[in-house]
Enzyme design. Structure first.
Site, PDB file in Angstrom:
ATOM      1  CB  THR A 160      -0.702  -0.173   1.316  1.00  0.00           C
ATOM      2  OG1 THR A 160      -1.750  -1.165   1.055  1.00  0.00           O
ATOM      3  CG2 THR A 160      -1.815   1.204   1.774  1.00  0.00           C
ATOM      4  CB  VAL A 189     -13.695  -2.471   1.875  1.00  0.00           C
ATOM      5  CG1 VAL A 189     -13.012  -1.177   2.394  1.00  0.00           C
ATOM      6  CG2 VAL A 189     -14.760  -2.151   0.542  1.00  0.00           C
ATOM      7  CG  ASP A 191      -5.856  -1.342   6.660  1.00  0.00           C
ATOM      8  OD1 ASP A 191      -6.004  -1.829   5.497  1.00  0.00           O
ATOM      9  OD2 ASP A 191      -4.875  -0.830   7.086  1.00  0.00           O
ATOM     10  N   GLY A 213      -5.369  -6.027   6.209  1.00  0.00           N
ATOM     11  CA  GLY A 213      -6.221  -5.013   6.619  1.00  0.00           C
ATOM     12  C   GLY A 213      -7.314  -5.359   7.542  1.00  0.00           C
TER      13      GLY A 213
HETATM   14  N1  ASP Z   1      -3.969  -2.845   4.153  1.00  0.00           N
HETATM   15  C1  ASP Z   1      -4.073  -3.099   2.806  1.00  0.00           C
HETATM   16  C2  ASP Z   1      -5.392  -3.794   2.799  1.00  0.00           C
HETATM   17  O1  ASP Z   1      -5.673  -4.861   3.506  1.00  0.00           O
HETATM   18  C3  ASP Z   1      -3.061  -3.751   2.192  1.00  0.00           C
HETATM   19  C4  ASP Z   1      -1.475  -3.409   2.567  1.00  0.00           C
HETATM   20  O2  ASP Z   1      -1.302  -2.653   3.071  1.00  0.00           O
HETATM   21  O3  ASP Z   1      -0.723  -3.871   1.575  1.00  0.00           O
HETATM   22  O4  ASP Z   1      -6.254  -3.467   1.825  1.00  0.00           O
END
Ligand code: ASP
Length: 290
Positions: A160, A189, A191, A213
């Site tokens: 992310t 969806v 976090d 997430g």
């Molecule tokens: N936190 C993000 C999600 O769960 C993924 C990530 O940080 O790579 O969508």
């Protein structure tokens, strides 16, 4: 004139693997910290710098967000992003957004042009179209997935981008943008677009998370860190360490970047790596992937 009050931290995701070369990402992230530093020193608001930085991270195709995002199990790209302004707690977010180049710009438009916090799916896309935001003509050629489909555990399946900043006026802002986790179900969806989970900013701290997430939502990571500080009197260091330990106790992997109103920086992670770069207290630029 250079100020030693301003700070900026960004991340390019927790999905860093020891056997991969991240020199391009590191060089890119350092360039963005330099650009953000110059903007902040020129008096730009933290909110603007966070959006500009995340838009550049999205557009680079080097991370699993924006152009570098990966599709869901149905082969469709659904992207999430959020943005928050600390002094006012204004916040905007989009979830499962299809067809737009910059989810963070869409999150900003939700914040500034609606009375809502979070728009999802078709409604988010219709709103982004009304706002005239840049569309993607052909997802098959526009997206350049930054990472192969995950093998090797949770830390290879995430990635992310995020940014937190403190400006000369003392305002904090935070933002996060993602393509989500690999192999996600359509409509999933995480976090990232949830204020208080994958992103938070108030007048105490600004936080942007990366990792699995579901566990970051279950630990209310962003809000928990800020509230540990505000109501529990904890330092940024103590609050971030304790909160990430809760994610770990839920068997979640990932990390976060955090900035306090006093200018302290914390960047803990329990994944194998987390690509990150920062502007430190002495004006120095740092970067690391592990
Ligand atoms: N936190 C993000 C999600 O769960 C993924 C990530 O940080 O790579 O969508």
């Amino acid at each position: 004139m250079a100020s030693n009050r301003v700070r900026l931290v960004l991340h390019g995701g927790a999905g860093a693997l020891p056997d991969r070369d991240y020199s391009r990402q590191i060089a890119h992230m350092r360039g963005l910290v330099e650009a953000g530093r110059d903007r902040l020193n020129g008096g730009a608001p933290a909110l603007d710098v966070v959006v500009e930085t995340i838009a550049a991270l999205e557009d680079s195709g080097l991370y699993v967000a924006g152009r570098g995002a990966s599709p869901n199990r149905a082969g469709v790209y659904e992207l999430d992003a959020s943005l928050m302004h600390g002094p006012t707690r204004r916040v905007g977010a989009v979830a499962a957004l299809r067809g737009f180049a910059s989810p963070i710009q869409a999150a900003r438009a939700v914040m500034e042009r609606t009375r809502h916090v979070l728009l999802a799916g078709e409604g988010a896309a219709a709103f982004a179209a009304d706002e005239g935001l840049e569309t993607i003509a052909d997802p098959a050629t526009w997206f350049t997935p930054a990472a192969p489909r995950g093998e090797g555990g949770a830390s290879s399946q995430t990635g992310t981008v995020g940014c937190v900043a403190l400006d000369e006026s003392g305002a904090l802002a935070a933002g996060t943008s993602t393509g989500g986790v690999f192999g996600k179900l359509p409509g999933r969806v995480g976090d990232t677009p949830i204020p208080g989970a994958g992103m938070w900013a108030d007048d105490t701290a600004a936080i942007s998370c990366t990792g699995e997430g579901e566990m970051f939502i279950r630990a209310a990571v962003g809000a928990q860190i800020a509230f540990r500080m505000r109501f529990g009197g904890q330092s940024l260091e103590a609050a971030t360490t304790a909160t990430l330990a809760e994610v770990g106790a839920l068997a979640g992997e990932g990390g976060l970047i955090a900035l306090s109103a006093a200018g302290e920086i914390a960047m803990p992670f329990n994944s194998r790596g987390m690509k990150r770069a920062w502007l430190g207290a002495g004006g120095e630029i740092g970067s690391a992937a592990f």
